[in-house]
Design an enzyme around this catalytic site. Structure first.
Site, PDB file in Angstrom:
ATOM      1  N   LEU A  76      50.561  30.317  40.446  1.00  0.00           N
ATOM      2  CA  LEU A  76      49.860  30.916  41.578  1.00  0.00           C
ATOM      3  C   LEU A  76      48.613  30.107  41.917  1.00  0.00           C
ATOM      4  O   LEU A  76      48.411  29.695  43.069  1.00  0.00           O
ATOM      5  CB  LEU A  76      49.484  32.372  41.246  1.00  0.00           C
ATOM      6  CG  LEU A  76      48.672  33.126  42.315  1.00  0.00           C
ATOM      7  CD1 LEU A  76      49.509  33.331  43.580  1.00  0.00           C
ATOM      8  CD2 LEU A  76      48.208  34.495  41.780  1.00  0.00           C
ATOM      9  N   THR A  77      47.764  29.856  40.893  1.00  0.00           N
ATOM     10  CA  THR A  77      46.465  29.228  41.119  1.00  0.00           C
ATOM     11  C   THR A  77      46.590  27.818  41.686  1.00  0.00           C
ATOM     12  O   THR A  77      47.460  27.053  41.278  1.00  0.00           O
ATOM     13  CB  THR A  77      45.692  29.159  39.779  1.00  0.00           C
ATOM     14  OG1 THR A  77      45.676  30.461  39.215  1.00  0.00           O
ATOM     15  CG2 THR A  77      44.273  28.656  39.972  1.00  0.00           C
ATOM     16  N   SER A 117      40.537  32.664  42.481  1.00  0.00           N
ATOM     17  CA  SER A 117      40.406  34.103  42.743  1.00  0.00           C
ATOM     18  C   SER A 117      40.940  34.446  44.127  1.00  0.00           C
ATOM     19  O   SER A 117      41.486  35.526  44.355  1.00  0.00           O
ATOM     20  CB  SER A 117      38.937  34.519  42.653  1.00  0.00           C
ATOM     21  OG  SER A 117      38.456  34.253  41.354  1.00  0.00           O
ATOM     22  N   GLU A 134      44.565  35.481  34.823  1.00  0.00           N
ATOM     23  CA  GLU A 134      45.339  36.617  35.344  1.00  0.00           C
ATOM     24  C   GLU A 134      44.439  37.532  36.186  1.00  0.00           C
ATOM     25  O   GLU A 134      44.573  38.753  36.174  1.00  0.00           O
ATOM     26  CB  GLU A 134      46.049  37.364  34.210  1.00  0.00           C
ATOM     27  CG  GLU A 134      46.870  36.383  33.359  1.00  0.00           C
ATOM     28  CD  GLU A 134      48.188  36.882  32.848  1.00  0.00           C
ATOM     29  OE1 GLU A 134      48.401  38.099  32.861  1.00  0.00           O
ATOM     30  OE2 GLU A 134      49.012  36.041  32.444  1.00  0.00           O
TER      31      GLU A 134
HETATM   32  C1  LIG Z   1      43.799  28.235  30.116  1.00  0.00           C
HETATM   33  C2  LIG Z   1      44.162  28.722  31.472  1.00  0.00           C
HETATM   34  C3  LIG Z   1      45.482  29.033  31.758  1.00  0.00           C
HETATM   35  C4  LIG Z   1      45.831  29.462  33.030  1.00  0.00           C
HETATM   36  N1  LIG Z   1      47.151  29.711  33.299  1.00  0.00           N
HETATM   37  C5  LIG Z   1      47.515  29.993  34.583  1.00  0.00           C
HETATM   38  C6  LIG Z   1      48.894  30.115  34.906  1.00  0.00           C
HETATM   39  O1  LIG Z   1      49.771  30.004  34.040  1.00  0.00           O
HETATM   40  N2  LIG Z   1      49.230  30.332  36.208  1.00  0.00           N
HETATM   41  C7  LIG Z   1      48.285  30.461  37.179  1.00  0.00           C
HETATM   42  O2  LIG Z   1      48.667  30.662  38.322  1.00  0.00           O
HETATM   43  N3  LIG Z   1      46.969  30.365  36.888  1.00  0.00           N
HETATM   44  C8  LIG Z   1      46.559  30.112  35.628  1.00  0.00           C
HETATM   45  N4  LIG Z   1      45.225  29.984  35.323  1.00  0.00           N
HETATM   46  C9  LIG Z   1      44.244  30.045  36.406  1.00  0.00           C
HETATM   47  C10 LIG Z   1      43.400  31.311  36.384  1.00  0.00           C
HETATM   48  O3  LIG Z   1      44.146  32.398  36.793  1.00  0.00           O
HETATM   49  C11 LIG Z   1      42.184  31.042  37.271  1.00  0.00           C
HETATM   50  O4  LIG Z   1      41.363  30.132  36.560  1.00  0.00           O
HETATM   51  C12 LIG Z   1      41.440  32.294  37.632  1.00  0.00           C
HETATM   52  O5  LIG Z   1      42.194  33.096  38.505  1.00  0.00           O
HETATM   53  C13 LIG Z   1      40.080  31.992  38.273  1.00  0.00           C
HETATM   54  O6  LIG Z   1      40.206  31.102  39.318  1.00  0.00           O
HETATM   55  P1  LIG Z   1      39.246  29.817  39.381  1.00  0.00           P
HETATM   56  O7  LIG Z   1      39.338  29.130  38.084  1.00  0.00           O
HETATM   57  O8  LIG Z   1      39.592  29.049  40.596  1.00  0.00           O
HETATM   58  O9  LIG Z   1      37.787  30.422  39.501  1.00  0.00           O
HETATM   59  P2  LIG Z   1      37.017  30.857  40.841  1.00  0.00           P
HETATM   60  O10 LIG Z   1      37.932  31.682  41.675  1.00  0.00           O
HETATM   61  O11 LIG Z   1      36.411  29.649  41.451  1.00  0.00           O
HETATM   62  O12 LIG Z   1      35.909  31.783  40.261  1.00  0.00           O
HETATM   63  C14 LIG Z   1      34.668  31.301  39.693  1.00  0.00           C
HETATM   64  C15 LIG Z   1      33.814  32.502  39.356  1.00  0.00           C
HETATM   65  O13 LIG Z   1      33.477  33.224  40.565  1.00  0.00           O
HETATM   66  C16 LIG Z   1      33.889  34.561  40.472  1.00  0.00           C
HETATM   67  N5  LIG Z   1      34.331  35.043  41.778  1.00  0.00           N
HETATM   68  C17 LIG Z   1      35.198  34.447  42.617  1.00  0.00           C
HETATM   69  N6  LIG Z   1      35.358  35.184  43.723  1.00  0.00           N
HETATM   70  C18 LIG Z   1      34.549  36.279  43.588  1.00  0.00           C
HETATM   71  C19 LIG Z   1      34.274  37.429  44.390  1.00  0.00           C
HETATM   72  N7  LIG Z   1      34.866  37.597  45.555  1.00  0.00           N
HETATM   73  N8  LIG Z   1      33.426  38.333  43.919  1.00  0.00           N
HETATM   74  C20 LIG Z   1      32.820  38.172  42.713  1.00  0.00           C
HETATM   75  N9  LIG Z   1      33.038  37.114  41.911  1.00  0.00           N
HETATM   76  C21 LIG Z   1      33.897  36.186  42.353  1.00  0.00           C
HETATM   77  C22 LIG Z   1      34.997  34.547  39.471  1.00  0.00           C
HETATM   78  O14 LIG Z   1      35.155  35.812  38.880  1.00  0.00           O
HETATM   79  C23 LIG Z   1      34.521  33.506  38.485  1.00  0.00           C
HETATM   80  O15 LIG Z   1      33.623  34.069  37.576  1.00  0.00           O
HETATM   81  C24 LIG Z   1      44.844  29.608  34.032  1.00  0.00           C
HETATM   82  C25 LIG Z   1      43.524  29.338  33.718  1.00  0.00           C
HETATM   83  C26 LIG Z   1      43.177  28.899  32.460  1.00  0.00           C
HETATM   84  C27 LIG Z   1      41.753  28.591  32.169  1.00  0.00           C
END
Ligand SMILES: Cc1cc2nc3c(=O)[nH]c(=O)nc-3n(C[C@H](O)[C@H](O)[C@H](O)COP(=O)(O)OP(=O)(O)OC[C@H]3O[C@@H](n4cnc5c(N)ncnc54)[C@H](O)[C@@H]3O)c2cc1C
Ligand SMILES: Cc1cc2nc3c(=O)[nH]c(=O)nc-3n(C[C@H](O)[C@H](O)[C@H](O)COP(=O)(O)OP(=O)(O)OC[C@H]3O[C@@H](n4cnc5c(N)ncnc54)[C@H](O)[C@@H]3O)c2cc1C
Lengths: 425, 255
Positions: free
Chosen positions: A164-165, A171, A402
């Site tokens: 998905l990501t 997010s 997740e």
């Molecule tokens: C080890 C690992 C394994 C993973 N495995 C998978 C996988 O198998 N499949 C998959 O699809 N994804 C996977 N992910 C991705 C994971 O789901 C994302 O990292 C997560 O959803 C956060 O997205 P981002 O890293 O882009 O952070 P961002 O979205 O950039 O967020 C950064 C910070 O801002 C906060 N934030 C963002 N928007 C808002 C808002 N509107 N209000 C308040 N706070 C906000 C977030 O909570 C976070 O603290 C994995 C990540 C890791 C680290």
């Protein structure tokens, strides 16, 4: 391994056999004092669930725990151990029996993931993602897809990843930009996914991609097989924890996917992704419970043997109270996780918010528990010879993936503030 | 072999890993809130029976457990491992405390006759009382040959060839069926029950009987007078020389 398991089973028993040596055993997870204690994870379970839990705990104890430090240190993805778990029925736990799944419910699955993660959080977390993918195919895929894939996913001969990501949409996944254009009987995918658990080493990718308008309604869900033309992977990421499974970017460059690999209908993708994640959140929260359970057990044993100021640590009230706080947080977390699992089993309309609460609360509290466990081990807790530090590192990411815990609170508050029909439930 | 029936014994015991504690009143050991599981040697017996069935050397496996209500959990584990049906011979918890291998042997031999078993496999001993008697006495009551401490079981023209663990080595003997075998540690490594088999086990038949149904009187012949912890081992001392050792022994009045 076989011999080891057998010896460990019978140790401390002087057997009336001259060739049997008694082995001095180091501490094991799932220690026996837990039965009859307030943190016993079997409390309140049915007989059948207890049997299931026993198999999962035995598996964690014998097959995972002895390897968790090595898999972490050497970044080994234990594919053979996964297959063995598949043979026992851990690969498609809540897929239907008719399709080749195990046919248990979400509460059973939660019990299993909690038990397994005591032995290795990272490996169990991967198994939980694999299960989520299998369920998405079984629930939303047509008969052909589910008959083709569920049996192989159930035995874990084939492994799955959830995609998905994206680099620019974490997010904000509903605005994802990977595209799929239908050309004849094929879809052509372009774009890239980031942070994909298992990426590069797994066989089946469940990919959310844009087939239509902007926003959630323009997203579809596709099954992409490894080896598809135009499918590539990024470098293996270096991570704080979750080292027994690879994380890589998944890249699509005019990647060809048969149109028959569409899961559900065009435009259903975001809904499917979110429905999968409801369960995923309960699963990942369950993995945090296992880490916390094991950390408390290790800490309790440590406090009883470690002496400072002429007394064992368990005689200091501050440490007693800390231990009590840890136990209380664990049992409270377990309760909300099992309630959320029940909400999924019984399809309560409040399930989205309850799964979010479970994931938010349990992953936060269990991280605190593991961190306290490390603290109570003193300097030893910081050493890699002691398991607590790995639990701390491995479950840290549960607060992020997740759906981050901020996004969990967004969903919970939305549930409270919305009038009328709830979104995505 | 069609019509070849195996009876296995499944005793519920305090888990091997539990640190056993003596009750304050010294009447026995603490069992409340303590983890129990299937006697490991019985688990090996079950595994062997299941493997024989898988190799088509047997057609049906029946598991028996004597004891209180909770023995049914142990039997469900056996059913999940591949046993076909189970018989629970229920006793009051109080009665169970004074139940001896002779009682269990009488029950097992009656069931073996009633169920027309061709083979009885039990653990060589239970890890709680360590008696190592049930198999032998069952063989005697049935007047069947016995092969104890089995570490390998093979079929050889209608009979069984059994490798036994004996002091200082291994011995292979032939036994005619029907026979009673007891399993040793190295016979096999028990499998994990799979999730689907755990669910199937729920639907397999489990009947409950009383010792009196088999005409067995389990009135105790023995009385437990007192159960005590073994004496705590005293710390030792290191000596530098033979002279010092002799001096110490003399001081202690031992030489
Ligand atoms: C080890 C690992 C394994 C993973 N495995 C998978 C996988 O198998 N499949 C998959 O699809 N994804 C996977 N992910 C991705 C994971 O789901 C994302 O990292 C997560 O959803 C956060 O997205 P981002 O890293 O882009 O952070 P961002 O979205 O950039 O967020 C950064 C910070 O801002 C906060 N934030 C963002 N928007 C808002 C808002 N509107 N209000 C308040 N706070 C906000 C977030 O909570 C976070 O603290 C994995 C990540 C890791 C680290
Ligand atoms: C990476 C690393 C580098 C280090 N470098 C050095 C160094 O260069 N030089 C050096 O001398 N030392 C060093 N140390 C040792 C460090 O100072 C000790 O680990 C620390 O003082 C704690 O002692 P301990 O590990 O024995 O834990 P313990 O004293 O066993 O404590 C265990 C837990 O019990 C708690 N506790 C203990 N007694 C009580 C009490 N009475 N009431 C309430 N709680 C109590 C502690 O706070 C802790 O949470 C290092 C440690 C590490 C991990």
């Amino acid at each position: 391994m076989a011999a080891l398991r057998r010896t460990s089973r019978l140790l401390r028993h002087v057997l009336c056999n001259s060739r049997t040596t008694t082995v001095v055993q180091t501490r094991k997870i799932g220690e026996i004092w837990v039965d009859g204690s307030c943190i016993n994870p079997a409390l309140g379970l049915t007989e059948e669930q207890k049997q299931i839990q026993k198999v999962a705990t035995d598996y964690a104890k014998n097959e995972l725990f002895p390897n968790m430090a090595k898999w972490d240190e050497e970044e080994i993805f234990p594919v053979d151990t996964l297959k063995k778990a598949g043979e026992l029925g851990f690969g498609a736990i809540y897929c239907r029996e008719e399709s080749g799944g195990t046919g248990l419910n979400r509460q059973d699955a939660s019990v299993i993931f909690e038990a397994l993660s005591q032995g290795c959080v990272s490996t169990t977390a991967y198994i939980s993602i694999h299960n989520m993918c299998a369920w998405m195919i079984d629930e939303f895929g047509n008969k052909e897809l589910s008959q083709k894939w569920i049996p192989q996913l159930s035995t874990m001969e084939k492994l799955a990843s959830y995609c998905l990501t994206e680099p620019n949409h974490g997010s904000d996944a509903a605005n994802l930009s990977t595209t799929a254009k239908q050309v004849g009987d094929k879809f052509i995918l372009n774009g890239s996914k980031a942070f994909i658990s298992g990426g590069g080493d797994t066989d089946v990718y469940i990919v959310m991609c844009r087939t239509g308008e902007q926003g959630p309604k323009g997203i579809s869900c596709m099954l992409v097989e490894k080896g598809s033309p135009g499918l590539a992977f990024g470098k293996k990421e270096k991570k704080v924890g979750w080292n027994s499974q690879p994380t890589r970017a998944v890249i699509f460059e005019d990647c060809e996917v048969p149109a028959s690999n569409l899961i559900g209908e065009l435009g259903d993708g975001f809904k499917i992704a979110m429905r999968g994640l409801n369960g995923g959140r309960v699963n990942i929260a369950s993995c945090s419970l296992g880490a916390a359970q094991s950390s408390i057990q290790l800490t309790r044993d440590h406090l009883k043997v470690r002496k400072q100021f002429g007394k064992t640590l368990d005689s200091f009230q501050h440490l007693q109270f800390t231990l009590a706080d840890m136990a209380t947080k664990l049992v409270t977390s377990r309760n909300i996780v099992r309630m959320a699992a029940r909400a999924l089993d019984e399809d309560w309309s409040e399930k989205v918010a309850l799964c979010s609460m479970a994931k938010y609360f349990a992953t936060e509290e269990c991280s605190k528990i593991c961190n306290d466990a490390l603290q109570l081990h003193g300097g030893y807790g910081y050493l890699k010879d002691y398991a607590v530090q790995q639990y701390v590192r491995d479950i840290r990411v549960h607060q992020i993936l997740e759906g981050t815990n901020e996004i969990m609170r967004l969903l919970i508050s939305r549930d409270l503030l919305t009038d009328g029909e709830r979104k995505y439930s | 072999m069609s019509g070849f029936r195996i009876l296995v014994g499944c005793k519920r015991v305090i888990d091997y890993a539990v640190k056993v504690r003596v009750k304050p009143d010294k009447t026995g050991v603490v069992t409340e809130g303590v983890k129990h599981s299937m006697n490991p040697f019985d688990e090996i017996a079950v595994e062997e029976a299941v493997r024989m069935k898988e190799k088509k050397l047997a057609s049906e496996i029946i598991a028996v457990s004597c004891g209180p209500q909770q023995c049914q959990e142990t039997l469900r584990t056996a059913l999940a491992m591949g046993v076909d049906r189970a018989i629970h011979v229920i006793t009051e918890p109080k009665e169970y405390e004074s139940m001896q291998p002779i009682h269990v042997s009488k029950i097992l031999s009656k069931i073996a006759t009633e169920e027309k078993a061709d083979l009885v496999i039990v653990g060589k001993q239970a890890i709680d009382d360590d008696c190592n008697q049930t198999g032998q006495m069952t063989a005697s009551l049935l007047d069947w040959p016995q092969a104890t401490f089995a570490s390998k079981i093979e079929k050889s023209n209608g009979d069984l060839s059994v490798m036994r663990e004996i002091d200082g080595g291994l011995e292979t003997i032939k036994v005619k069926v029907p026979a009673v075998l007891t399993s040793d540690l190295r016979l096999n490594e028990p499998r994990y029950a799979t999730l689907p088999n755990i669910m199937k086990a729920k639907k397999k038949p489990l009947v409950t009987k009383k010792p009196s149904d088999y005409g067995v009187d389990i009135t105790p012949r023995q009385e437990i007078v007192s159960v005590e912890d073994p004496p705590v081992r005293q710390a030792g001392q290191k000596v530098e020389s033979v002279e010092e050792l002799v001096t110490k022994l003399k001081e202690a009045g031992l030489v």
